[in-house]
Scaffold this motif. Structure first.
Motif, PDB file in Angstrom:
ATOM      1  N   ASN A  17       0.626  -1.233   0.087  1.00  0.00           N
ATOM      2  CA  ASN A  17       0.033  -0.105  -0.232  1.00  0.00           C
ATOM      3  C   ASN A  17       1.035   1.183   0.022  1.00  0.00           C
ATOM      4  O   ASN A  17       2.023   1.189   0.290  1.00  0.00           O
ATOM      5  N   TYR A  18       0.204   2.507  -0.325  1.00  0.00           N
ATOM      6  CA  TYR A  18       0.867   3.598  -0.078  1.00  0.00           C
ATOM      7  C   TYR A  18       0.550   4.546   0.938  1.00  0.00           C
ATOM      8  O   TYR A  18      -0.615   5.145   0.979  1.00  0.00           O
ATOM      9  N   GLY A  20       2.798   6.854   2.524  1.00  0.00           N
ATOM     10  CA  GLY A  20       3.580   7.870   2.621  1.00  0.00           C
ATOM     11  C   GLY A  20       4.578   7.914   3.891  1.00  0.00           C
ATOM     12  O   GLY A  20       4.577   8.839   4.712  1.00  0.00           O
ATOM     13  N   ASN A  25      12.174  10.032   0.819  1.00  0.00           N
ATOM     14  CA  ASN A  25      11.879   9.186  -0.255  1.00  0.00           C
ATOM     15  C   ASN A  25      10.783   9.919  -1.258  1.00  0.00           C
ATOM     16  O   ASN A  25       9.456  10.022  -0.528  1.00  0.00           O
ATOM     17  N   SER A  28       7.627   7.753  -2.109  1.00  0.00           N
ATOM     18  CA  SER A  28       6.798   7.498  -1.125  1.00  0.00           C
ATOM     19  C   SER A  28       5.787   8.572  -0.666  1.00  0.00           C
ATOM     20  O   SER A  28       4.735   8.515  -0.420  1.00  0.00           O
ATOM     21  N   SER A 102       2.858  -1.943   6.653  1.00  0.00           N
ATOM     22  CA  SER A 102       3.763  -1.737   5.226  1.00  0.00           C
ATOM     23  C   SER A 102       4.152  -3.165   4.923  1.00  0.00           C
ATOM     24  O   SER A 102       4.703  -3.946   5.681  1.00  0.00           O
ATOM     25  N   TRP A 107      11.513  -4.680  -0.446  1.00  0.00           N
ATOM     26  CA  TRP A 107      12.731  -4.150  -1.154  1.00  0.00           C
ATOM     27  C   TRP A 107      13.928  -4.983  -0.327  1.00  0.00           C
ATOM     28  O   TRP A 107      14.238  -4.330   0.684  1.00  0.00           O
ATOM     29  N   HIS A 137       8.528   2.208  10.310  1.00  0.00           N
ATOM     30  CA  HIS A 137       7.867   0.837   9.554  1.00  0.00           C
ATOM     31  C   HIS A 137       8.937  -0.258   9.256  1.00  0.00           C
ATOM     32  O   HIS A 137       8.483  -1.409   8.936  1.00  0.00           O
ATOM     33  N   ALA A 177      21.588  -1.814   0.072  1.00  0.00           N
ATOM     34  CA  ALA A 177      21.388  -0.684  -0.903  1.00  0.00           C
ATOM     35  C   ALA A 177      22.605   0.423  -0.575  1.00  0.00           C
ATOM     36  O   ALA A 177      22.592   1.326  -1.493  1.00  0.00           O
ATOM     37  N   ARG A 214      20.364   7.792   6.365  1.00  0.00           N
ATOM     38  CA  ARG A 214      20.011   6.739   6.699  1.00  0.00           C
ATOM     39  C   ARG A 214      21.014   5.697   7.353  1.00  0.00           C
ATOM     40  O   ARG A 214      21.004   4.876   8.188  1.00  0.00           O
ATOM     41  N   GLY A 364      10.825   2.409  -4.875  1.00  0.00           N
ATOM     42  CA  GLY A 364      11.463   0.981  -5.182  1.00  0.00           C
ATOM     43  C   GLY A 364      11.782   0.555  -6.331  1.00  0.00           C
ATOM     44  O   GLY A 364      10.815  -0.110  -7.114  1.00  0.00           O
TER      45      GLY A 364
HETATM   46  N1  LIG Z   1      16.590   2.054  -2.439  1.00  0.00           N
HETATM   47  C1  LIG Z   1      16.485   0.869  -1.772  1.00  0.00           C
HETATM   48  N2  LIG Z   1      17.199   0.035  -1.873  1.00  0.00           N
HETATM   49  N3  LIG Z   1      15.133   0.495  -1.328  1.00  0.00           N
HETATM   50  C2  LIG Z   1      14.038   1.331  -1.625  1.00  0.00           C
HETATM   51  C3  LIG Z   1      13.077   1.287  -0.344  1.00  0.00           C
HETATM   52  C4  LIG Z   1      11.908   2.118  -0.495  1.00  0.00           C
HETATM   53  C5  LIG Z   1      11.064   2.205   0.809  1.00  0.00           C
HETATM   54  N4  LIG Z   1       9.906   2.762   0.732  1.00  0.00           N
HETATM   55  C6  LIG Z   1       9.028   2.651   1.548  1.00  0.00           C
HETATM   56  O1  LIG Z   1       9.123   2.195   2.633  1.00  0.00           O
HETATM   57  C7  LIG Z   1       7.668   3.549   1.457  1.00  0.00           C
HETATM   58  C8  LIG Z   1       6.255   2.842   2.267  1.00  0.00           C
HETATM   59  C9  LIG Z   1       5.021   3.770   1.869  1.00  0.00           C
HETATM   60  O2  LIG Z   1       5.358   4.826   2.078  1.00  0.00           O
HETATM   61  O3  LIG Z   1       4.112   3.239   2.148  1.00  0.00           O
HETATM   62  C10 LIG Z   1      11.970   2.956   1.832  1.00  0.00           C
HETATM   63  O4  LIG Z   1      11.780   4.067   1.717  1.00  0.00           O
HETATM   64  O5  LIG Z   1      12.747   2.375   2.589  1.00  0.00           O
END
Ligand SMILES: N=C(N)NCCC[C@H](NC(=O)CCC(=O)O)C(=O)O
Length: 444
Positions: A17-18, A20, A25, A28, A102, A107, A137, A177, A214, A364
């Motif tokens: 799901n989305y 945010g 990111n 997101s 979530s 990923w 999350h 990552a 991060r 992702g």
């Molecule tokens: N770049 C790499 N390797 N991974 C991407 C991870 C995307 C993930 N998005 C999220 O967790 C969004 C979930 C939300 O908004 O519902 C994150 O930001 O951690």
């Protein structure tokens, strides 16, 4: 002995799901509260994984996590039956319910850091699950990630599993990552390139000002120690804090490596020349640094298209190919660049495009969806063979998705107590398909 780089793609979970949830990111945040399509998302992922298997690559899958995470909701004070917990959280703390729903474990580039046996002192493949402490999350993933990795790479003779790093901002760890392994041949000792966003214990070093960094240097160094890597085979490099502030929340949004190729944006790193000289010296041989300049592709276009969140793979014929999201085709500057890249004299000879939009909308791309594990033939034979992609597994997993996944999910649907029942039923069947044993809390 033959050597391979296997990709283990995360299966998209039933609660995709989305919400945010990921500050920093861009995708997101900008797609928050849109309706998602879990069934389509899972199928897009399976298509990519199967296509790589069909290209002759070793391809596996990693199981998703149990969501909603009732155990975490209980830990933070919600009580009663499963349905009551979800209903109370939806009313009293909807943001926390969203976080506990979530499907972010899809990923798997963030599942762990992996060092192949050619690099480690004990000659085993090392795994450290990422603690993902920067986002609530995601911080609830590492224990189950460890269980899934142990069930997938379940042979102590070849695989060495560590616990995740201490859960504190000093050790912010986002896994592969921010880690690229450069080498001449997958089975030879290589150079492990750790890219960090900030040093947590040294206040005098540069940091982003708007969005979080991060990954810390301290976490990267701890992983290198745990994995028994030699100093001569590690390089620690800082990500440019300015690009973090423009939405490059992981290094794999701005650079990607494979064997002796490092494909990167000119603004990706700090101290680039000195660090590249160190890589060259530690690599003992040719390294292709493929630089993309800002006037070819802006940071904004790189973040939108995920040009660098591509996979560079070495095909069985020895040529390299880029696995890119279709978003790269749709961005004129990026598409023009990729077409030009194929005319330059680099090891990259092909680009293949895949529609992974359901994942892209949460930030992702193809590279986020996979965990790389370089292995020799004996190590591959020691992997849980039921997790390796082939025609039969592809058919079986598509049928499984058809049976259990919803076509559409909104953030409001996360309060539906039926979702946990559907999710557990699906995951219980999945552990039988992949013969994982009891990796989930609800199975213990
Ligand atoms: N770049 C790499 N390797 N991974 C991407 C991870 C995307 C993930 N998005 C999220 O967790 C969004 C979930 C939300 O908004 O519902 C994150 O930001 O951690």
């Amino acid at each position: 002995m033959k050597q391979f780089e296997a990709n283990f793609d995360g299966l998209v979970g039933p609660t995709h799901n989305y919400a945010g949830l990921s500050f920093g990111n861009v995708a997101s945040y900008s797609n928050a509260a849109q309706a998602s399509n879990p069934k389509a998302a899972a199928k897009q992922g399976l298509q990519k994984a199967k296509a790589l298997a069909d290209l002759g690559m070793v391809q596996g899958v990693l199981a998703p996590q149990e969501r909603p995470d009732l155990y975490t909701l209980r830990r933070i004070g919600f009580s009663g039956s499963d349905a009551e917990i979800i209903q109370k959280a939806a009313v009293q703390a909807p943001a926390l319910l969203n976080a506990c729903c979530s499907a972010s474990s899809m990923w798997t580039a963030n599942a762990a850091t992996v060092s192949p046996s050619a690099d480690t002192r004990d000659g085993k493949v090392h795994f450290t699950p990422a603690n993902l402490v920067d986002k609530f999350h995601r911080s609830i993933e590492p224990l189950t990630t460890g269980n899934i990795l142990k069930s997938t790479f379940n042979n102590e003779r070849y695989f060495h599993h560590h616990s995740h790093l201490p859960e504190h901002s000093y050790f912010g760890d986002e896994g592969a990552a921010n880690h690229t392994r450069l080498c001449h041949d997958y089975g030879e000792a290589g150079v492990e390139l750790f890219v960090y966003g900030q040093s947590a214990t040294n206040p005098n070093t540069p940091k982003p000002t708007k969005f979080p960094a991060r990954q810390t240097l301290e976490a990267s160094q701890a992983v290198a120690r745990l994995h028994q890597l030699e100093d001569e085979s590690c390089v620690f490099m800082q990500q440019n804090p300015d690009v973090i502030d423009q939405g490059v929340f992981h290094n794999d949004v701005i650079s990607v490596g494979n064997q002796n190729v490092l494909f990167y944006h000119e603004q990706a790193f700090l101290d680039t020349d000195a660090k590249f000289a160190e890589i060259r010296q530690k690599m003992n041989g040719d390294v292709h640094f493929i630089k993309v300049a800002t006037d070819q592709v802006s940071i904004n276009d790189a973040v939108k298209s995920y040009l660098f969140n591509t996979q560079i793979i070495t095909l069985p014929n020895g040529e390299m190919a880029i696995i890119a999201p279709t978003d790269c085709q749709e961005n004129p500057a990026v598409f023009a660049y990729l077409n030009e890249l194929l005319t330059l004299n680099t090891p990259i000879k092909q680009v293949k495009y895949f529609d992974v939009k359901q994942s892209m909308q949460n930030g992702g791309g193809p590279a986020c969806l996979r965990l790389r594990v370089a292995m020799n033939e004996n190590e591959i034979a020691a992997v849980n063979q039921n997790t390796l992609m082939n025609d039969a597994l592809f058919t079986r997993l598509n049928l499984w998705v058809d049976k259990h996944y919803r076509d559409q999910l909104t953030v409001n649907d996360l309060a539906d107590p039926q979702l946990i029942i559907e999710s557990r039923t699906a995951l219980d069947e999945l552990t039988q398909i992949l013969k994982l044993g009891s990796v989930y809390q609800f199975q213990k």
